[in-house]
Structures are given as structure tokens and as C-alpha cells.
Design an enzyme around this catalytic site. Structure first.
Site, PDB file in Angstrom:
ATOM      1  N   ASN A   9       0.860  -1.183   0.000  1.00 42.57           N
ATOM      2  CA  ASN A   9       0.000   0.000   0.000  1.00 42.57           C
ATOM      3  C   ASN A   9       0.900   1.238   0.000  1.00 42.57           C
ATOM      4  O   ASN A   9       1.428   1.625   1.034  1.00 42.57           O
ATOM      5  CB  ASN A   9      -0.897  -0.046   1.255  1.00 42.57           C
ATOM      6  CG  ASN A   9      -1.751   1.205   1.403  1.00 42.57           C
ATOM      7  OD1 ASN A   9      -1.873   1.999   0.470  1.00 42.57           O
ATOM      8  ND2 ASN A   9      -2.352   1.382   2.573  1.00 42.57           N
ATOM      9  N   LYS A  11       0.111   4.267  -0.433  1.00 40.85           N
ATOM     10  CA  LYS A  11      -0.536   5.493   0.087  1.00 40.85           C
ATOM     11  C   LYS A  11      -0.257   6.664  -0.872  1.00 40.85           C
ATOM     12  O   LYS A  11      -0.150   6.435  -2.077  1.00 40.85           O
ATOM     13  CB  LYS A  11      -0.085   5.763   1.525  1.00 40.85           C
ATOM     14  CG  LYS A  11      -0.286   4.526   2.413  1.00 40.85           C
ATOM     15  CD  LYS A  11      -0.143   4.791   3.875  1.00 40.85           C
ATOM     16  CE  LYS A  11      -0.370   3.477   4.634  1.00 40.85           C
ATOM     17  NZ  LYS A  11      -0.388   3.623   6.072  1.00 40.85           N
ATOM     18  N   HIS A  97      -9.783   1.616   4.575  1.00 36.78           N
ATOM     19  CA  HIS A  97      -8.517   1.742   5.311  1.00 36.78           C
ATOM     20  C   HIS A  97      -8.735   2.712   6.476  1.00 36.78           C
ATOM     21  O   HIS A  97      -9.521   3.652   6.365  1.00 36.78           O
ATOM     22  CB  HIS A  97      -7.423   2.259   4.366  1.00 36.78           C
ATOM     23  CG  HIS A  97      -6.077   2.237   4.993  1.00 36.78           C
ATOM     24  ND1 HIS A  97      -5.658   3.219   5.861  1.00 36.78           N
ATOM     25  CD2 HIS A  97      -5.058   1.336   4.913  1.00 36.78           C
ATOM     26  CE1 HIS A  97      -4.436   2.919   6.278  1.00 36.78           C
ATOM     27  NE2 HIS A  97      -4.055   1.788   5.730  1.00 36.78           N
ATOM     28  N   GLU A  99      -7.118   5.124   7.481  1.00 35.67           N
ATOM     29  CA  GLU A  99      -6.922   6.541   7.113  1.00 35.67           C
ATOM     30  C   GLU A  99      -8.150   7.081   6.392  1.00 35.67           C
ATOM     31  O   GLU A  99      -8.514   8.253   6.547  1.00 35.67           O
ATOM     32  CB  GLU A  99      -5.640   6.677   6.266  1.00 35.67           C
ATOM     33  CG  GLU A  99      -4.393   6.516   7.132  1.00 35.67           C
ATOM     34  CD  GLU A  99      -3.203   5.862   6.451  1.00 35.67           C
ATOM     35  OE1 GLU A  99      -3.128   5.851   5.203  1.00 35.67           O
ATOM     36  OE2 GLU A  99      -2.340   5.338   7.177  1.00 35.67           O
ATOM     37  N   GLU A 169      -5.980  -4.475  10.629  1.00 32.13           N
ATOM     38  CA  GLU A 169      -4.942  -3.466  10.851  1.00 32.13           C
ATOM     39  C   GLU A 169      -5.240  -2.697  12.130  1.00 32.13           C
ATOM     40  O   GLU A 169      -6.025  -1.746  12.119  1.00 32.13           O
ATOM     41  CB  GLU A 169      -4.898  -2.484   9.678  1.00 32.13           C
ATOM     42  CG  GLU A 169      -4.558  -3.134   8.352  1.00 32.13           C
ATOM     43  CD  GLU A 169      -3.926  -2.143   7.381  1.00 32.13           C
ATOM     44  OE1 GLU A 169      -2.806  -2.409   6.947  1.00 32.13           O
ATOM     45  OE2 GLU A 169      -4.535  -1.110   7.088  1.00 32.13           O
ATOM     46  N   GLY A 175       2.007   2.582  10.814  1.00 33.06           N
ATOM     47  CA  GLY A 175       2.978   3.664  10.651  1.00 33.06           C
ATOM     48  C   GLY A 175       3.648   4.089  11.947  1.00 33.06           C
ATOM     49  O   GLY A 175       4.292   5.123  12.005  1.00 33.06           O
ATOM     50  N   SER A 215       2.944  -1.852  10.533  1.00 39.42           N
ATOM     51  CA  SER A 215       4.393  -1.939  10.755  1.00 39.42           C
ATOM     52  C   SER A 215       4.997  -3.305  10.415  1.00 39.42           C
ATOM     53  O   SER A 215       5.900  -3.777  11.111  1.00 39.42           O
ATOM     54  CB  SER A 215       4.737  -1.512  12.184  1.00 39.42           C
ATOM     55  OG  SER A 215       4.323  -0.172  12.411  1.00 39.42           O
TER      56      SER A 215
HETATM   57  P1  PGA Z   1       2.421   0.531   7.821  1.00 41.56           P
HETATM   58  O1  PGA Z   1       0.977   0.744   7.110  1.00 41.56           O
HETATM   59  O2  PGA Z   1       2.975  -0.754   7.270  1.00 41.56           O
HETATM   60  O3  PGA Z   1       3.213   1.736   7.422  1.00 41.56           O
HETATM   61  O4  PGA Z   1       2.171   0.441   9.273  1.00 41.56           O
HETATM   62  C1  PGA Z   1       0.105  -0.315   6.906  1.00 41.56           C
HETATM   63  C2  PGA Z   1      -1.155   0.188   6.235  1.00 41.56           C
HETATM   64  O5  PGA Z   1      -1.608   1.291   6.577  1.00 41.56           O
HETATM   65  O6  PGA Z   1      -1.739  -0.486   5.361  1.00 41.56           O
END
Ligand code: PGA
Length: 255
Positions: A9, A11, A97, A99, A169, A175, A215
Site C-alpha cells: 500500500n 498510500k 482503510h 486513514e 490493521e 505507521g 508496521s
Molecule cells: P504501515 O501501514 O505498514 O506503514 O504500518 C500499513 C497500512 O496502513 O496499510
């Protein structure tokens, strides 16, 4: 046997030029290991066409999108439809997601409408669910997951459900560098599968692939992917480095 699915992903990162350099390195590093698992690159909308072109000869690596709207067409400034994505050879679409849920106000109901629209267009949704830190600390993990599953996946047929990927998640792990322990992740995945079995049935729930996200990096991928109910990963930060992402895919392929 559920085939593992590992998705990058990206983003809001990667121009078309950056995507081209990335794929050159990624495909070289990956070699033939990508054939043992399903690999999906999920670029921002603007790089989808370029990524699709560059992956057209790489059979084992597919293209996904990060979002879409549920309507087919019309006056929805800034949105794209499932058919527009299909035209660019997109096979998967990430929906709900965290976000999207927290920054852009998407509710389970919106995610549900998008999930149905994706299936209608023969796009496979990757539906994201997961609790915040406050919800985990408040002992509400199961309550939140149950609500998100029932809300986001309402009305799907058993067949549609088996063609839906879920991504667990935990918001506190996205993140932040703070990964769920393999046991924490496995417990949540087992609960998700049990809930799917309650709402649909056991054989259907057994076929659904559930990714872990939050992460994931080369150092923790193997342990996470070795858990019974973890069927892949949705990788954010570490997927921006083609070598790290290839490592994660390779680790998953050997689990
Ligand atoms: P990350 O993000 O691996 O940076 O924690 C995962 C995601 O948001 O899909």
C-alpha cells in the site's frame, strides 16, 4: 489451503517515474519467489496505468487501487468508479482503510456500499478493519471487530465473501513502528474468522484470506506469516523500499 496475499500500500507516495524505478528493482529482487504467493502493488490512482503497463508481463504481480466510489458514474468530483479501475487492469481495491475512516470520515455503511460495488464490477475488495489504541486499552477489540465485520460486509453472498480479502490493521500499529505481537495478531484473526463463521458458515469462513497490517517489515514478517490464521500482509511504510518489500514477500512465501 489459502494462498497468501501480500500487498504494497503505497498510500500518497510514488510518481510514475518513481514507480518505474521501483518496479525494476522489485521484480529483479523478487525473482520467481513471487509465484508462491499473490503479490499486489497498490499505487496512488495517478500511477496505476504506468504500474499496470510495467507489470503486464509479470504474471504473478497484480495491481490494486487504494479506494473507489460506489456509484457507477456522475457528478462526484474527485472520485473514481470501479469500472474506471477495471479498465486499467486493476484486480483488487483496498476499502475502508483506517486513514479513509478517520481522515475522510468513511463509515461501515459507506465501506459496505463500496464493497458491493466492487463485487458487481468483478474487483476483489480488501476490506480493512481494526481497533484504535483506546479501544484496545478499553477491552473493546472484539466488540469493534464484530461491528466492523457485520457493518462493512453486510449482505455479501458466501461466494462474494470468499472473494473478499480482509485486512486486520490495528490502528495503533499503522505507521508507528509498533507491531502487534504474532499472538495478538493471531488472536484477532481467529476472532475475525469465528465471527465470519457465525454470520456465514464455517467452510466459507475457512476460505477467506485475512491479511495483517501495521508496521510489517522484513524483520517481523516471517513470525507473523507463520500464524495459523494470518494469510498475508498489507504493508505500508516498508513497501516503499523495493528491496524490503521483496524480502517480505520472500519471507511469506517460505511460511
Ligand atoms: P504501515 O501501514 O505498514 O506503514 O504500518 C500499513 C497500512 O496502513 O496499510
Amino acid at each position: 489451503m489459502r494462498k497468501k496475499i501480500i500487498a504494497a500500500n503505497w498510500k500518497m507516495n510514488m510518481t510514475c517515474g518513481e514507480a518505474a524505478s521501483y518496479l525494476e528493482i522489485f521484480l529483479r529482487e523478487l525473482g520467481t519467489d513471487g509465484e508462491k504467493v499473490e503479490v499486489v502493488i497498490v499505487p496512488p490512482f495517478t500511477a496505476i496505468q504506468k504500474v499496470s503497463e510495467l507489470l503486464s508481463t509479470a504474471q504473478s504481480v497484480k495491481v490494486g487501487a487504494q479506494n473507489m466510489y460506489f456509484e457507477k458514474s456522475g457528478a462526484f468530483t474527485g472520485e473514481v468508479s470501479a469500472a474506471m479501475l477495471r479498465e486499467l487492469f486493476v484486480r483488487y481495491v483496498v476499502l475502508g482503510h483506517s486513514e479513509r475512516r478517520t481522515i475522510f470520515g468513511e463509515t461501515d455503511e459507506v465501506v459496505n456500499r463500496k464493497t458491493h460495488a466492487a463485487h458487481e464490477a468483478v474487483l476483489k475488495p480488501i476490506v480493512c478493519i481494526g481497533e484504535t489504541l483506546a479501544e484496545r486499552d478499553g477491552g473493546k477489540v472484539e466488540e469493534v471487530l464484530d461491528r466492523q465485520i457485520r457493518g462493512s460486509l453486510a449482505g455479501l453472498s458466501a461466494k462474494e465473501l470468499t472473494e473478499t480479502v480482509l485486512a486486520y490493521e490495528p490502528v495503533w500499529a499503522i505507521g508507528t513502528g509498533r507491531t502487534a505481537t504474532p499472538q495478538q495478531a493471531q488472536d484477532a484473526h481467529a476472532f475475525i474468522r469465528k465471527t465470519l463463521a457465525n454470520v456465514w458458515d464455517v467452510p466459507t469462513a475457512d476460505k477467506v484470506r485475512i491479511q495483517y497490517g501495521g508496521s510489517v517489515k522484513p524483520e517481523n514478517a516471517a513470525l507473523l506469516m507463520g500464524q495459523a490464521d494470518i494469510d498475508g500482509a498489507l504493508v505500508g511504510g516498508a513497501s516503499l523500499d523495493p528491496r524490503a518489500f521483496a524480502q517480505i514477500v520472500k519471507q511469506s512465501a517460505s511460511e
